[in-house]
Design a protein around this motif. Structure first.
Motif, PDB file in Angstrom:
ATOM      1  N   ASP A 202      78.715 -57.277  54.683  1.00 56.45           N
ATOM      2  CA  ASP A 202      80.068 -57.173  54.020  1.00 56.45           C
ATOM      3  C   ASP A 202      79.399 -56.645  52.724  1.00 56.45           C
ATOM      4  OD1 ASP A 202      82.062 -55.238  53.634  1.00 56.45           O
ATOM      5  OD2 ASP A 202      83.234 -57.306  52.971  1.00 56.45           O
ATOM      6  N   HIS A 203      79.583 -55.063  52.999  1.00 56.37           N
ATOM      7  CA  HIS A 203      78.494 -54.636  51.510  1.00 56.37           C
ATOM      8  C   HIS A 203      79.078 -54.619  50.479  1.00 56.37           C
ATOM      9  CE1 HIS A 203      74.431 -53.890  53.696  1.00 56.37           C
ATOM     10  NE2 HIS A 203      75.335 -53.658  54.869  1.00 56.37           N
ATOM     11  N   SER A 204      81.141 -54.496  50.849  1.00 55.92           N
ATOM     12  CA  SER A 204      81.972 -54.994  50.130  1.00 55.92           C
ATOM     13  C   SER A 204      81.453 -55.604  49.235  1.00 55.92           C
ATOM     14  CB  SER A 204      83.109 -54.473  50.161  1.00 55.92           C
ATOM     15  OG  SER A 204      83.841 -54.879  50.959  1.00 55.92           O
ATOM     16  N   ASN A 205      81.238 -57.172  49.927  1.00 52.29           N
ATOM     17  CA  ASN A 205      81.228 -57.755  48.605  1.00 52.29           C
ATOM     18  C   ASN A 205      79.577 -59.498  49.584  1.00 52.29           C
ATOM     19  OD1 ASN A 205      81.943 -61.086  48.004  1.00 52.29           O
ATOM     20  ND2 ASN A 205      82.534 -61.594  50.026  1.00 52.29           N
ATOM     21  N   LEU A 206      78.454 -58.629  49.694  1.00 51.87           N
ATOM     22  CA  LEU A 206      77.358 -59.020  49.438  1.00 51.87           C
ATOM     23  C   LEU A 206      76.765 -60.310  48.547  1.00 51.87           C
ATOM     24  CD1 LEU A 206      74.575 -55.783  48.822  1.00 51.87           C
ATOM     25  CD2 LEU A 206      75.302 -56.910  51.449  1.00 51.87           C
ATOM     26  N   GLN A 207      76.970 -60.363  47.599  1.00 57.03           N
ATOM     27  CA  GLN A 207      77.434 -61.305  46.859  1.00 57.03           C
ATOM     28  C   GLN A 207      78.134 -63.266  47.478  1.00 57.03           C
ATOM     29  OE1 GLN A 207      78.357 -60.543  42.863  1.00 57.03           O
ATOM     30  NE2 GLN A 207      76.028 -60.398  42.375  1.00 57.03           N
ATOM     31  N   GLY A 208      78.999 -62.624  47.830  1.00 55.63           N
ATOM     32  CA  GLY A 208      80.033 -63.204  48.643  1.00 55.63           C
ATOM     33  C   GLY A 208      79.332 -63.956  49.976  1.00 55.63           C
ATOM     34  N   GLU A 209      78.777 -63.060  50.651  1.00 54.08           N
ATOM     35  CA  GLU A 209      78.267 -63.800  51.724  1.00 54.08           C
ATOM     36  C   GLU A 209      76.933 -64.581  51.629  1.00 54.08           C
ATOM     37  OE1 GLU A 209      78.332 -61.378  54.924  1.00 54.08           O
ATOM     38  OE2 GLU A 209      80.656 -60.230  55.375  1.00 54.08           O
ATOM     39  N   LEU A 210      75.854 -64.068  50.657  1.00 54.09           N
ATOM     40  CA  LEU A 210      75.209 -64.785  50.436  1.00 54.09           C
ATOM     41  C   LEU A 210      74.933 -65.618  49.766  1.00 54.09           C
ATOM     42  CD1 LEU A 210      72.737 -61.650  48.347  1.00 54.09           C
ATOM     43  CD2 LEU A 210      72.185 -63.864  50.875  1.00 54.09           C
ATOM     44  N   LEU A 211      76.883 -66.036  49.445  1.00 53.64           N
ATOM     45  CA  LEU A 211      77.087 -67.567  48.412  1.00 53.64           C
ATOM     46  C   LEU A 211      76.913 -68.207  49.458  1.00 53.64           C
ATOM     47  CD1 LEU A 211      77.395 -68.940  45.561  1.00 53.64           C
ATOM     48  CD2 LEU A 211      79.673 -67.609  45.322  1.00 53.64           C
ATOM     49  N   GLU A 212      77.923 -68.055  50.479  1.00 56.84           N
ATOM     50  CA  GLU A 212      78.752 -69.120  51.296  1.00 56.84           C
ATOM     51  C   GLU A 212      77.231 -69.345  52.233  1.00 56.84           C
ATOM     52  OE1 GLU A 212      80.487 -70.815  54.292  1.00 56.84           O
ATOM     53  OE2 GLU A 212      81.219 -70.364  51.765  1.00 56.84           O
TER      54      GLU A 212
ATOM     55  N   ASN B 226      75.536 -71.879  50.178  1.00 54.70           N
ATOM     56  CA  ASN B 226      76.184 -73.268  50.102  1.00 54.70           C
ATOM     57  C   ASN B 226      75.980 -73.335  51.384  1.00 54.70           C
ATOM     58  OD1 ASN B 226      77.719 -73.046  47.691  1.00 54.70           O
ATOM     59  ND2 ASN B 226      79.485 -72.296  48.712  1.00 54.70           N
ATOM     60  N   GLU B 227      75.381 -73.506  52.291  1.00 50.59           N
ATOM     61  CA  GLU B 227      75.603 -73.827  53.683  1.00 50.59           C
ATOM     62  C   GLU B 227      74.398 -74.446  54.127  1.00 50.59           C
ATOM     63  OE1 GLU B 227      76.291 -70.818  57.790  1.00 50.59           O
ATOM     64  OE2 GLU B 227      78.282 -71.300  57.092  1.00 50.59           O
ATOM     65  N   LEU B 228      73.252 -73.684  52.921  1.00 53.36           N
ATOM     66  CA  LEU B 228      71.895 -74.580  53.142  1.00 53.36           C
ATOM     67  C   LEU B 228      71.577 -75.170  52.119  1.00 53.36           C
ATOM     68  CD1 LEU B 228      69.241 -71.587  51.770  1.00 53.36           C
ATOM     69  CD2 LEU B 228      69.200 -73.260  53.683  1.00 53.36           C
ATOM     70  N   LYS B 229      73.046 -75.370  51.375  1.00 55.30           N
ATOM     71  CA  LYS B 229      73.049 -76.786  50.415  1.00 55.30           C
ATOM     72  C   LYS B 229      73.743 -77.863  51.636  1.00 55.30           C
ATOM     73  CE  LYS B 229      75.225 -78.847  46.987  1.00 55.30           C
ATOM     74  NZ  LYS B 229      76.522 -78.586  45.560  1.00 55.30           N
ATOM     75  N   LEU B 230      74.517 -78.138  52.496  1.00 55.59           N
ATOM     76  CA  LEU B 230      75.484 -78.800  53.030  1.00 55.59           C
ATOM     77  C   LEU B 230      74.059 -78.905  54.498  1.00 55.59           C
ATOM     78  CD1 LEU B 230      77.369 -79.882  54.812  1.00 55.59           C
ATOM     79  CD2 LEU B 230      78.142 -78.018  56.100  1.00 55.59           C
ATOM     80  N   ALA B 231      72.746 -78.247  54.870  1.00 55.32           N
ATOM     81  CA  ALA B 231      72.119 -78.310  56.020  1.00 55.32           C
ATOM     82  C   ALA B 231      71.033 -79.472  54.930  1.00 55.32           C
ATOM     83  CB  ALA B 231      71.766 -77.442  56.008  1.00 55.32           C
ATOM     84  N   ARG B 232      70.686 -79.673  53.838  1.00 53.77           N
ATOM     85  CA  ARG B 232      69.643 -80.239  52.954  1.00 53.77           C
ATOM     86  C   ARG B 232      70.836 -81.666  52.897  1.00 53.77           C
ATOM     87  NH1 ARG B 232      65.982 -77.676  50.830  1.00 53.77           N
ATOM     88  NH2 ARG B 232      66.025 -75.960  50.052  1.00 53.77           N
ATOM     89  N   ASN B 233      71.479 -81.382  53.244  1.00 53.37           N
ATOM     90  CA  ASN B 233      72.405 -82.507  52.873  1.00 53.37           C
ATOM     91  C   ASN B 233      72.917 -83.585  54.349  1.00 53.37           C
ATOM     92  OD1 ASN B 233      72.822 -82.608  49.614  1.00 53.37           O
ATOM     93  ND2 ASN B 233      74.908 -81.292  50.407  1.00 53.37           N
ATOM     94  N   LEU B 234      72.509 -82.594  54.903  1.00 55.68           N
ATOM     95  CA  LEU B 234      72.881 -83.600  56.636  1.00 55.68           C
ATOM     96  C   LEU B 234      71.075 -84.168  57.020  1.00 55.68           C
ATOM     97  CD1 LEU B 234      75.472 -80.826  58.304  1.00 55.68           C
ATOM     98  CD2 LEU B 234      75.928 -83.187  57.936  1.00 55.68           C
ATOM     99  N   ASP B 235      70.570 -83.481  56.367  1.00 54.14           N
ATOM    100  CA  ASP B 235      68.372 -83.519  56.583  1.00 54.14           C
ATOM    101  C   ASP B 235      68.101 -84.788  56.308  1.00 54.14           C
ATOM    102  OD1 ASP B 235      66.747 -83.725  58.337  1.00 54.14           O
ATOM    103  OD2 ASP B 235      66.186 -81.874  56.824  1.00 54.14           O
ATOM    104  N   HIS B 236      69.358 -85.960  56.130  1.00 57.32           N
ATOM    105  CA  HIS B 236      68.936 -87.248  55.787  1.00 57.32           C
ATOM    106  C   HIS B 236      67.064 -87.902  56.327  1.00 57.32           C
ATOM    107  CE1 HIS B 236      72.487 -88.056  55.008  1.00 57.32           C
ATOM    108  NE2 HIS B 236      72.936 -88.267  55.949  1.00 57.32           N
ATOM    109  N   GLU B 237      66.702 -87.538  57.202  1.00 59.08           N
ATOM    110  CA  GLU B 237      65.479 -86.989  57.891  1.00 59.08           C
ATOM    111  C   GLU B 237      65.107 -86.531  57.530  1.00 59.08           C
ATOM    112  OE1 GLU B 237      65.320 -87.803  61.829  1.00 59.08           O
ATOM    113  OE2 GLU B 237      66.379 -89.812  61.777  1.00 59.08           O
ATOM    114  N   LYS B 238      64.392 -85.384  56.980  1.00 55.93           N
ATOM    115  CA  LYS B 238      63.507 -84.421  56.210  1.00 55.93           C
ATOM    116  C   LYS B 238      63.141 -83.762  57.162  1.00 55.93           C
ATOM    117  CE  LYS B 238      65.203 -85.671  52.355  1.00 55.93           C
ATOM    118  NZ  LYS B 238      66.630 -84.774  51.400  1.00 55.93           N
TER     119      LYS B 238
END
Length: 211
Positions: free
Chosen positions: A159-169, A172-184
């Protein structure tokens, strides 16, 4: 005790699986119609889907979807009812059968409001110790990152009116994936994708600050 093989729904389902595996489409279609007729009530549908939960998951893993009429007439009505009661297994089933959901008219409201990742997040929040839910969520996140990376940056639904918001989301999903990837298992892929996101983040911020 009645043998399951003598129950019409069981006979028809096994016949469908056998005919489908042999590529006998006409016979498979006949078995599907018989299966649907053998489960006329909502309660029977829900009981059948609960009993065949693992087999249905296996069909999705192998074929990517459940046969359309079985899904439309039996599976979706059953899991929709459970989903509306907040059942995490129904959320999980909707997520992994998303190809079916997208082609089911009665699922348009779910398809519009949610998506596989959101459904899996909700299922995992309901059952935080469920390894299947968490592993499936991780795989879905990684798959979404790979698609975005492959189509970079067009793969981003920005959403070009909210680029930062979408990138921030996305961060956050990358952070969640790292937390879930216990076996690396996905560390390298996540690091590479994270670098692209960070670079794009810096680029957007630089443009907005004029640097």
């Amino acid at each position: 005790m009645l043998n399951d093989n003598n129950i019409p729904s069981e006979r028809h389902f096994q016949a469908y699986l056998e005919f489908a595996s042999l590529g006998l489409r006409a016979q498979a279609k006949t078995a599907v119609k018989a299966l649907i007729r053998s489960l006329p009530s909502q309660n029977e549908k829900e009981t059948w889907v609960l009993k065949h939960f693992d087999e249905l998951r296996a069909l999705v893993r192998v074929r990517g979807r459940i046969q359309h009429d079985i899904y439309l007439q039996i599976v979706f009505p059953a899991i929709r009812a459970s989903f509306e009661k907040g059942d995490p297994e129904a959320m999980f089933m909707l997520a992994i059968t998303w190809e079916n959901v997208a082609e089911t008219p009665d699922a348009k409201d779910i398809a519009t409001a949610l998506g596989p990742i959101e459904l899996l997040k909700r299922a995992s929040a309901c059952e935080p110790e469920n390894k299947l839910f968490k592993q499936t969520l991780l795989e879905e996140l990684v798959s979404s990152f790979e698609y975005i990376d492959h189509e970079w940056p067009a793969g981003l639904l920005l959403d070009h009116s909210n680029l930062q918001g979408e990138l921030l989301e996305l961060k956050n999903e990358l952070k969640l994936a790292r937390n879930l990837d216990h076996e690396k298992r996905y560390t390298k892929r996540l690091n590479e994708f994270s670098s692209n996101v960070d670079a794009y983040w810096e680029r957007i911020n630089s443009k907005e600050t004029g640097h």
